[in-house]
Scaffold this active site. Sequence first.
Site, PDB file in Angstrom:
ATOM      1  N   ASP A  17      -3.652   2.300  -5.657  1.00 59.96           N
ATOM      2  CA  ASP A  17      -2.057   2.312  -4.391  1.00 59.96           C
ATOM      3  C   ASP A  17      -2.042   1.282  -4.253  1.00 59.96           C
ATOM      4  OD1 ASP A  17      -4.219   2.565  -2.717  1.00 59.96           O
ATOM      5  OD2 ASP A  17      -3.269   4.687  -1.774  1.00 59.96           O
ATOM      6  N   GLU A  18      -2.548   0.384  -3.850  1.00 55.56           N
ATOM      7  CA  GLU A  18      -2.460  -1.497  -3.272  1.00 55.56           C
ATOM      8  C   GLU A  18      -2.407  -2.099  -4.501  1.00 55.56           C
ATOM      9  OE1 GLU A  18      -6.168  -0.247  -0.599  1.00 55.56           O
ATOM     10  OE2 GLU A  18      -5.269  -2.243   0.204  1.00 55.56           O
ATOM     11  N   ASP A  30       0.674  -0.866  -0.060  1.00 63.32           N
ATOM     12  CA  ASP A  30      -0.233   0.315   0.139  1.00 63.32           C
ATOM     13  C   ASP A  30       0.788   1.248   0.194  1.00 63.32           C
ATOM     14  OD1 ASP A  30      -2.643   0.926   2.163  1.00 63.32           O
ATOM     15  OD2 ASP A  30      -1.769   1.915   0.248  1.00 63.32           O
TER      16      ASP A  30
END
Lengths: 393, 375
Positions: free
Chosen positions: A105-106, A10
């Site tokens: 973003d993960e 993350d």
Amino acid sequence: MPARTIIHIDLDAFFCAVEELRDSSLRGKPFAVGGKPEERGVVASCSYAARRCGVHSAMPTARAVRLCKDLILVSPHRQAYRQASENVMSILRTVTPLVEQISIDEAFLDVSDLQEDPGETARALQARVYQETGLPCSLGVAVNKLVAKIATDVGKAGHHGDAPPNAITIVPPGSEREFLSPLAVQMLWGVGPKTAERLRNKRVYTIGQLADLPEKVLLQEFGRNGFDIAQRARGLDDRPVLIEHEIKSISQEITFQKDLSDEKRLRKTIQDLAEQVGRRLRQHGFVAGTIRLKVRWPDFTTFSRQFTLAQATDQDSVLEGVAQTLFSQVWKAGRAVRLLGVGASNLKQGIYQLSLWDTPDEKMDKLMKVMEELRERFGDNVIQRGGQLVRKH
Amino acid sequence: MKASVSQQQLAHGLGMVSRAVSPRSTLAVLANILVATDDGRLRLSATNLELGISCWIGAQISEQGAITVPARTFSDLVNTLPNDTVHLELNPATQSLNVRCGMSNTDIKGIDAQEFPPMPTPDIQDGIHLNISDFKEMIQQVAFAASTDEARPVLQGVSMNISEDAAVLAATDGFRISVRRAALSEPVSKPVTAIVPARALTELARIATDGDQVVTMVMPPGRGQVVFHMKDAELISQLIDGNFPDYRAIIPRSFKGTTILTTNAFLKACRQAEIIARESNNVVRLSIQPGGDQPGKVEITAQSEETGSSENFVEATVEGGSLIIAFNVRFLREVLEVIKTPSVVLMTNANNTPAMIQPAGDDTFQHVIMPMHLG
């Protein structure tokens, strides 16, 4: 299922981290990316300095400004975020092809097959992402997706200060229950505020207490969902890391153990390769418009020849026929060959049943495609959904 | 309860109702069949809460009563008994059913009949009377086109429209539509619109015995249910809630090509092609060739890289130009199997627009099929 190793990654305060790269004067300052307060904007992401004042994402910007007088507001640069995200994802894919991107973003990585110690892989990955993109990230390592994600969250939550967390949390195999036990039930996926409240009424506050409840009680209280919650509370999760990618071409090649010059065997090899490609085309329901032959000579020079068909095909005989013709064009009798490959590209969806009317999915697909095209040409604001329009008088 | 029935009738009745049994339900009693004395006859009932089937068989009753027994146990037992009189006796103390026939004597543990879901008793006076054999044919021509996709419940049903003196049944799975109209022998007082699960209608067609008998359809107001009542049997089904797609708009009004084929020859050719085609997405290509002065023909080909290829010709009267069009052969076979006329008409426009199949000289049945797209 054999033991797995899953990494969850993350990016820390991702939008803000990208903004700091664009404008280094923001570094260490309380700032937030989001819409303007006069436009009823909300905070999309905020820096760690802003978080200390109590600002968090999804908070109305107007409220964030009241909480934190010095808060600097930055308008989002979506193109830059998309680019940065792509850069990070492509780094992840060099570690393993088993990457499941779950948001901008993960991502999850399945590193079960890597020889390296998973902790080492995580540390190396974090360092590489920072070196190559300048972006900080936190990672969780565990035997499944559920625990890996919680590990990341726990690592981030344990962090204080203005610098990004850069946390790495490793949950060794077998210690899942022990790790989850003291955590609040809300940290479990599938336990929202409503469920948490009902659990509180039963005096269940931690995941450990939840795991100790008899499954029957959960089934009674939450029905089918209760079974899933019980599984998760015990740290059990067998969902695979899903990779989704568009197939652009299908090819098969073979390097001979010894360079080969016997025409009969070379031609037989081409036939086998064409059949393998044909089978995979049919498995995926594709037809190919272009067929390619690849030949590598003993000195490693490589030839590629391709031919575009008038009508796309998934038939072995057509694939083989073209590949053999191309081979005749590059090969002279007696010449030794190191590698042969047959490929199909220019893929189209092959035979499929037409619908009497567009299903909602098909309609949505068409709509999205048109919206995408318009945005590419005229910018993001050219088209919006009716529901997003704010009435201006 | 104490009753004597013929083994044959009992076995037949159990076969009828057992299709509504729900063997894996959380409610144990749904895996059972209700056996009850009812006005001089023996009643057998089963329900899975969506579909309920009852039937009545002649019996000599010496003591009234009711019990439910596991469907599988009871059916398996009765099927192995000799063709003789079966004596049934309930032991109320143990809630078990004693089944005696010839030399055989078996006790089956049951569940109290009170636990069996109540089945509504419809008021048949309000019902619509339909001729069984006509209605059965309508169901057979329509229900197979319904979807089996549980994500689209409306399409799992058959749309039923009854107004004044005509009934229309329609079903679609999104790829084909089957529509069948029929005139009613007696007009109805108020129109009926409902979506009935295709499965329930298929079961109805199965249990309805032919003949000039009448089936009475009743929809008790406000219950979301439909009851089909016959002399010796009754079927109750939940209705499907929702809007059926407007299929009338999809049925093409005109066609560029009309091809008339012998139903049997076309069906046979499809069955043969299917043997090969089932290994390759069920796709068959129809090459429709007008004959000029000669009779025309339709070439039906199937090809599978894995199993081989097949070619078949069927003579045809072709009006319009030649056309190559691909279909799911199962769709073709299924509609041809329910067409009763010796000739069938295939109407087409292009290889990516809906085609229609109709019995020749009979416009009460329309079947529209979307072709397959060839890459």
